[in-house]
Design a protein around this motif. Sequence first.
Motif, PDB file in Angstrom:
ATOM      1  N   ALA A 319      -2.521  -5.834   8.609  1.00  0.00           N
ATOM      2  CA  ALA A 319      -3.891  -6.068   8.157  1.00  0.00           C
ATOM      3  C   ALA A 319      -4.023  -5.817   6.658  1.00  0.00           C
ATOM      4  CB  ALA A 319      -4.860  -5.178   8.934  1.00  0.00           C
ATOM      5  N   GLN A 320      -3.345  -4.794   6.159  1.00  0.00           N
ATOM      6  CA  GLN A 320      -3.355  -4.521   4.715  1.00  0.00           C
ATOM      7  C   GLN A 320      -2.705  -5.667   3.942  1.00  0.00           C
ATOM      8  OE1 GLN A 320      -1.167  -0.856   4.772  1.00  0.00           O
ATOM      9  NE2 GLN A 320      -2.992   0.430   4.978  1.00  0.00           N
ATOM     10  N   ILE A 321      -1.560  -6.148   4.452  1.00  0.00           N
ATOM     11  CA  ILE A 321      -0.840  -7.217   3.763  1.00  0.00           C
ATOM     12  C   ILE A 321      -1.641  -8.516   3.795  1.00  0.00           C
ATOM     13  CG2 ILE A 321       1.272  -8.602   3.740  1.00  0.00           C
ATOM     14  CD1 ILE A 321       2.733  -6.132   4.885  1.00  0.00           C
ATOM     15  N   ILE A 322      -2.269  -8.802   4.937  1.00  0.00           N
ATOM     16  CA  ILE A 322      -3.128  -9.983   5.026  1.00  0.00           C
ATOM     17  C   ILE A 322      -4.235  -9.899   3.981  1.00  0.00           C
ATOM     18  CG2 ILE A 322      -4.901 -11.083   6.467  1.00  0.00           C
ATOM     19  CD1 ILE A 322      -3.041 -10.485   8.890  1.00  0.00           C
ATOM     20  N   THR A 323      -4.845  -8.747   3.847  1.00  0.00           N
ATOM     21  CA  THR A 323      -5.914  -8.565   2.866  1.00  0.00           C
ATOM     22  C   THR A 323      -5.415  -8.814   1.449  1.00  0.00           C
ATOM     23  OG1 THR A 323      -7.081  -6.967   4.251  1.00  0.00           O
ATOM     24  CG2 THR A 323      -7.541  -6.902   1.890  1.00  0.00           C
ATOM     25  N   GLU A 324      -4.290  -8.210   1.099  1.00  0.00           N
ATOM     26  CA  GLU A 324      -3.752  -8.354  -0.253  1.00  0.00           C
ATOM     27  C   GLU A 324      -3.407  -9.806  -0.550  1.00  0.00           C
ATOM     28  OE1 GLU A 324      -0.722  -8.475  -3.450  1.00  0.00           O
ATOM     29  OE2 GLU A 324      -0.475  -9.063  -1.335  1.00  0.00           O
ATOM     30  N   LYS A 325      -2.768 -10.473   0.397  1.00  0.00           N
ATOM     31  CA  LYS A 325      -2.375 -11.868   0.186  1.00  0.00           C
ATOM     32  C   LYS A 325      -3.591 -12.791   0.148  1.00  0.00           C
ATOM     33  CE  LYS A 325       2.390 -12.018   1.792  1.00  0.00           C
ATOM     34  NZ  LYS A 325       3.371 -12.951   2.369  1.00  0.00           N
ATOM     35  N   LEU A 326      -4.556 -12.542   1.007  1.00  0.00           N
ATOM     36  CA  LEU A 326      -5.743 -13.393   1.038  1.00  0.00           C
ATOM     37  C   LEU A 326      -6.538 -13.239  -0.253  1.00  0.00           C
ATOM     38  CD1 LEU A 326      -7.602 -15.338   2.539  1.00  0.00           C
ATOM     39  CD2 LEU A 326      -8.703 -13.345   3.610  1.00  0.00           C
ATOM     40  N   ALA A 327      -6.655 -12.023  -0.750  1.00  0.00           N
ATOM     41  CA  ALA A 327      -7.377 -11.825  -2.019  1.00  0.00           C
ATOM     42  C   ALA A 327      -6.742 -12.659  -3.123  1.00  0.00           C
ATOM     43  CB  ALA A 327      -7.382 -10.347  -2.398  1.00  0.00           C
ATOM     44  N   ARG A 328      -5.430 -12.613  -3.239  1.00  0.00           N
ATOM     45  CA  ARG A 328      -4.751 -13.391  -4.288  1.00  0.00           C
ATOM     46  C   ARG A 328      -4.860 -14.884  -4.007  1.00  0.00           C
ATOM     47  NH1 ARG A 328       0.232 -13.088  -4.641  1.00  0.00           N
ATOM     48  NH2 ARG A 328       0.873 -11.831  -2.862  1.00  0.00           N
ATOM     49  N   ARG A 329      -4.796 -15.261  -2.732  1.00  0.00           N
ATOM     50  CA  ARG A 329      -4.929 -16.670  -2.367  1.00  0.00           C
ATOM     51  C   ARG A 329      -6.296 -17.217  -2.784  1.00  0.00           C
ATOM     52  NH1 ARG A 329      -6.142 -21.055  -1.165  1.00  0.00           N
ATOM     53  NH2 ARG A 329      -5.511 -22.370   0.586  1.00  0.00           N
ATOM     54  N   LEU A 330      -7.309 -16.365  -2.746  1.00  0.00           N
ATOM     55  CA  LEU A 330      -8.666 -16.770  -3.111  1.00  0.00           C
ATOM     56  C   LEU A 330      -8.953 -16.606  -4.603  1.00  0.00           C
ATOM     57  CD1 LEU A 330     -10.581 -15.192  -0.078  1.00  0.00           C
ATOM     58  CD2 LEU A 330     -10.030 -17.615  -0.416  1.00  0.00           C
ATOM     59  N   GLY A 331      -7.964 -16.092  -5.342  1.00  0.00           N
ATOM     60  CA  GLY A 331      -8.133 -15.927  -6.778  1.00  0.00           C
ATOM     61  C   GLY A 331      -8.755 -14.618  -7.195  1.00  0.00           C
ATOM     62  N   TYR A 332      -8.757 -13.628  -6.298  1.00  0.00           N
ATOM     63  CA  TYR A 332      -9.343 -12.328  -6.612  1.00  0.00           C
ATOM     64  C   TYR A 332      -8.252 -11.316  -6.949  1.00  0.00           C
ATOM     65  CZ  TYR A 332     -13.250 -14.456  -4.048  1.00  0.00           C
ATOM     66  OH  TYR A 332     -14.234 -15.300  -3.610  1.00  0.00           O
TER      67      TYR A 332
END
Length: 347
Positions: A319-332
Amino acid sequence: MPATTSVMRSEIDEQPQALRATLDALLPKSAEIAALAQQTRQVLFIARGTSDNAAVYGSYLIQAHAGRLANLASPSIATAYGARIDLSGVLAVAISQSGKTEEIVETLQWAADCGAKTVGITNGADSPMTRIADVALVTQAGTELAVPATKTFTAQLAAQAVLALGLGAGLDAAELERVPDVVEDMLGRNEEAIDAVVERLAGVHGTVVSGRGMAFSTALEAALKLKEACYLHAMGLSYADLLHGPMAVVDADTPAILIAANSGPTLAGTVALAERVRANGAPAYAIGGGSALADACDLSVPVPDLPEWLAPFSLIVPAQIITEKLARRLGYDPDSPRGLNKVTQTS
């Protein structure tokens, strides 16, 4: 655009080391905890935010395995209402990453003044919390720079597992000592499965994250991380609560992330929930739950087998890794979410 790596991801990867150091430091304190156990009957957790989510794990663990009632405190009873409550026989356990959050420190002092014995769980060795507590359980996560807590959360889980053992839980400490190796072995694995979930979540504005029992704390923390770093409308719910009305929000545009240990008394219900979600036309993504939950979901991220009482250590990492990757995927930037600071002061 944020960098292709982040401090948050580095700190996720530091969790095995932080867990080893924390267990080495805290397991010898079992005798001190046992002494407090002889003077108390029930446990009152005092925390906010990520630490409050960690406390949910402690509450389930102590009630299920140490035979003591455990509750989450409402700090405003102390700080806003100034109520006096007889807390004799209560073990008040405050949890704070820094040990400096004024509301939590004040509430712990209030509990002591009301007759409670006190424990402080913090990463701040020389903090106001450690000076108040009868027993200080100082986690060894090291400095955490990213605003979304990762390694301090799992270190808090470790401290509460030690607390439960000291309070008489009939659990095997040797199983707990295996956890850092299990977490280390899973880092870097299942990246394709994680990436597939990230791609699906990149196109939605909201999600429901659900678990029950020992996994409920993980669901709450996963939802908080998605809100903090990805600005997703993420609701963390027990699957029992989800079935009592909020199921209506789950649809083709609002997927469910379902979290469960690979075995245990709540797994069958989580599988049934996945089937219900998909029958409603909504996607379901699994973290953990073994083959049973994977078969009932659209996508799944497997986790290693751990006893149910320790499963949250492995469940939170994807869940932590999904969050980190999704944030970068969204440009955050996952390290510095807008509007947040590392230490939040409330009153």
